[in-house]
Design a protein around this motif. Structure first.
Motif, PDB file in Angstrom:
ATOM      1  N   GLU A 218      60.059  42.038  37.771  1.00 28.43           N
ATOM      2  CA  GLU A 218      60.172  40.585  37.806  1.00 28.43           C
ATOM      3  C   GLU A 218      58.850  39.924  37.433  1.00 28.43           C
ATOM      4  O   GLU A 218      58.829  38.905  36.737  1.00 28.43           O
ATOM      5  CB  GLU A 218      60.632  40.126  39.180  1.00 28.43           C
ATOM      6  CG  GLU A 218      62.084  40.499  39.473  1.00 28.43           C
ATOM      7  CD  GLU A 218      62.538  40.063  40.851  1.00 28.43           C
ATOM      8  OE1 GLU A 218      61.720  39.465  41.591  1.00 28.43           O
ATOM      9  OE2 GLU A 218      63.702  40.315  41.194  1.00 28.43           O
ATOM     10  N   LEU A 219      57.729  40.494  37.887  1.00 25.00           N
ATOM     11  CA  LEU A 219      56.420  39.956  37.531  1.00 25.00           C
ATOM     12  C   LEU A 219      56.198  40.046  36.022  1.00 25.00           C
ATOM     13  O   LEU A 219      55.724  39.092  35.394  1.00 25.00           O
ATOM     14  CB  LEU A 219      55.319  40.716  38.270  1.00 25.00           C
ATOM     15  CG  LEU A 219      53.875  40.291  37.963  1.00 25.00           C
ATOM     16  CD1 LEU A 219      53.661  38.814  38.298  1.00 25.00           C
ATOM     17  CD2 LEU A 219      52.885  41.167  38.731  1.00 25.00           C
ATOM     18  N   SER A 223      55.628  36.838  33.534  1.00 23.66           N
ATOM     19  CA  SER A 223      54.256  36.673  33.054  1.00 23.66           C
ATOM     20  C   SER A 223      54.200  36.577  31.534  1.00 23.66           C
ATOM     21  O   SER A 223      54.918  37.304  30.829  1.00 23.66           O
ATOM     22  CB  SER A 223      53.402  37.857  33.511  1.00 23.66           C
ATOM     23  OG  SER A 223      52.098  37.763  32.957  1.00 23.66           O
ATOM     24  N   PRO A 224      53.339  35.715  30.981  1.00 23.32           N
ATOM     25  CA  PRO A 224      53.140  35.679  29.532  1.00 23.32           C
ATOM     26  C   PRO A 224      52.285  36.845  29.031  1.00 23.32           C
ATOM     27  O   PRO A 224      52.184  37.076  27.823  1.00 23.32           O
ATOM     28  CB  PRO A 224      52.430  34.343  29.308  1.00 23.32           C
ATOM     29  CG  PRO A 224      51.672  34.101  30.580  1.00 23.32           C
ATOM     30  CD  PRO A 224      52.544  34.671  31.670  1.00 23.32           C
ATOM     31  N   PRO A 227      52.510  43.999  29.488  1.00 17.44           N
ATOM     32  CA  PRO A 227      52.401  44.937  30.606  1.00 17.44           C
ATOM     33  C   PRO A 227      51.045  45.626  30.699  1.00 17.44           C
ATOM     34  O   PRO A 227      50.574  45.926  31.803  1.00 17.44           O
ATOM     35  CB  PRO A 227      53.516  45.954  30.330  1.00 17.44           C
ATOM     36  CG  PRO A 227      54.512  45.190  29.540  1.00 17.44           C
ATOM     37  CD  PRO A 227      53.713  44.251  28.683  1.00 17.44           C
ATOM     38  N   SER A 228      50.405  45.880  29.552  1.00 15.06           N
ATOM     39  CA  SER A 228      49.105  46.555  29.589  1.00 15.06           C
ATOM     40  C   SER A 228      48.071  45.730  30.341  1.00 15.06           C
ATOM     41  O   SER A 228      47.230  46.281  31.083  1.00 15.06           O
ATOM     42  CB  SER A 228      48.614  46.828  28.167  1.00 15.06           C
ATOM     43  OG  SER A 228      48.510  45.616  27.429  1.00 15.06           O
ATOM     44  N   VAL A 229      48.116  44.403  30.195  1.00 13.79           N
ATOM     45  CA  VAL A 229      47.173  43.530  30.907  1.00 13.79           C
ATOM     46  C   VAL A 229      47.489  43.528  32.397  1.00 13.79           C
ATOM     47  O   VAL A 229      46.576  43.595  33.246  1.00 13.79           O
ATOM     48  CB  VAL A 229      47.228  42.099  30.329  1.00 13.79           C
ATOM     49  CG1 VAL A 229      46.408  41.133  31.193  1.00 13.79           C
ATOM     50  CG2 VAL A 229      46.714  42.087  28.893  1.00 13.79           C
ATOM     51  N   LEU A 230      48.764  43.448  32.742  1.00 13.15           N
ATOM     52  CA  LEU A 230      49.155  43.473  34.147  1.00 13.15           C
ATOM     53  C   LEU A 230      48.736  44.789  34.798  1.00 13.15           C
ATOM     54  O   LEU A 230      48.290  44.809  35.955  1.00 13.15           O
ATOM     55  CB  LEU A 230      50.668  43.281  34.276  1.00 13.15           C
ATOM     56  CG  LEU A 230      51.231  41.961  33.729  1.00 13.15           C
ATOM     57  CD1 LEU A 230      52.746  41.938  33.865  1.00 13.15           C
ATOM     58  CD2 LEU A 230      50.614  40.764  34.451  1.00 13.15           C
TER      59      LEU A 230
END
Length: 277
Positions: A218-219, A223-224, A227-230
């Motif tokens: 869900e995050l 999120s804009p 996934p690599s940044v998250l």
């Protein structure tokens, strides 16, 4: 969908198994009534289950089928040719075909139907059961904008959809989202088993694993950022997450996932060679 379109919307599910159930669960009561649905399946128990929902049912194709505007073929690839042949006598020019058979190209289905090209290939997945599915769609040349709109409205009731440009891209959808829930369940099993191995109870391990996957997904959806940044944001240098990711990278997990997806895509293409002749 307007009232007249709803009145004209009649469906036949040829094959009443898991995928038909997943699709119908998002349609009945939302896009059509149970009485508008005909299910054709040779198994009495399956027909009885559908009849309990208020649908029509039959053991084999018959005149009833000619009155259903949309036919959804939800059978295994190995029996698709014979099933299509049994239904062909009841085909009308107005019939819109939706196929969820993995690996069977639209051109083969068209050939089995004597050149009929109002055909949409669909690759859904089982989360459609709860309205959280992901489906790829590919339309043959004779599918009109109106037909596309009808199929799109139908499938939106089951989750997210996207149109692709070829049968080959449907095979790619199969490798990603069609088979994808199994990959996620596999990883979920590993998380639960890992928690138990570290001393957590099965109940607590399951709850934490499910909540982690749900929350992370869900995050990512909200999120804009990619996934690599998250991932980087929860990975402190020298910390616990970095230690865990180091093991995953050593095991080449990302490469293995891509190989698994490619294996599913290739197998979808092989099915065409085996069963679409």
């Amino acid at each position: 969908m307007n009232t007249s379109a709803q009145q004209a919307l009649t469906l036949a599910f040829i094959g009443g198994g898991n995928m038909a159930t997943a699709l119908a669960s998002g349609l009945i009561g939302k896009r059509c009534g149970a009485h508008d649905v005909l299910v054709i399946d040779p198994h009495e128990d399956t027909r009885r289950r559908w009849e309990q929902q208020g649908t029509q049912s039959a053991a084999q194709a018959g005149e009833q089928l000619a009155g259903q505007r949309i036919w959804v073929f939800a059978v295994k690839p190995q029996v698709m040719k014979d099933v299509v042949a049994a239904c062909r006598p009841f085909l009308t020019p107005d019939t819109l075909i939706v196929s969820v058979a993995a690996g069977i190209p639209g051109s083969a289905i068209s050939g089995w139907l004597g050149g009929h090209k109002r055909i949409v290939r669909c690759m859904p997945n089982t989360p459609a059961l709860i309205g959280a599915g992901a489906s790829g769609l590919f339309a043959l040349d004779d599918v009109s904008d109106e037909d596309r709109g009808v199929v799109q409205q139908l499938l939106k009731a089951t989750g997210e959809i996207t149109w692709v440009d070829s049968d080959e891209q449907i095979d790619a959808v199969t490798g990603l989202s069609g088979s994808g829930p199994a990959y996620v369940f596999y990883f979920l099993e590993a998380l639960i088993d890992g928690g138990i191995a570290m001393g957590l109870s099965p109940e607590k391990s399951r709850m934490l694993a499910l909540a982690t996957l749900r929350g992370a997904t869900e995050l990512a959806a909200m999120s804009p950022e990619p996934p690599s940044v998250l991932r980087d944001r929860v990975t402190s240098k020298g910390g616990t997450t970095a230690a865990a990711l180091g093991v995953l990278e050593t095991g080449k997990v990302a490469a293995t996932v891509k190989q698994a997806m490619e294996a599913a895509r290739v197998r979808a293409g092989e099915l065409a060679g085996e069963f679409a002749r």
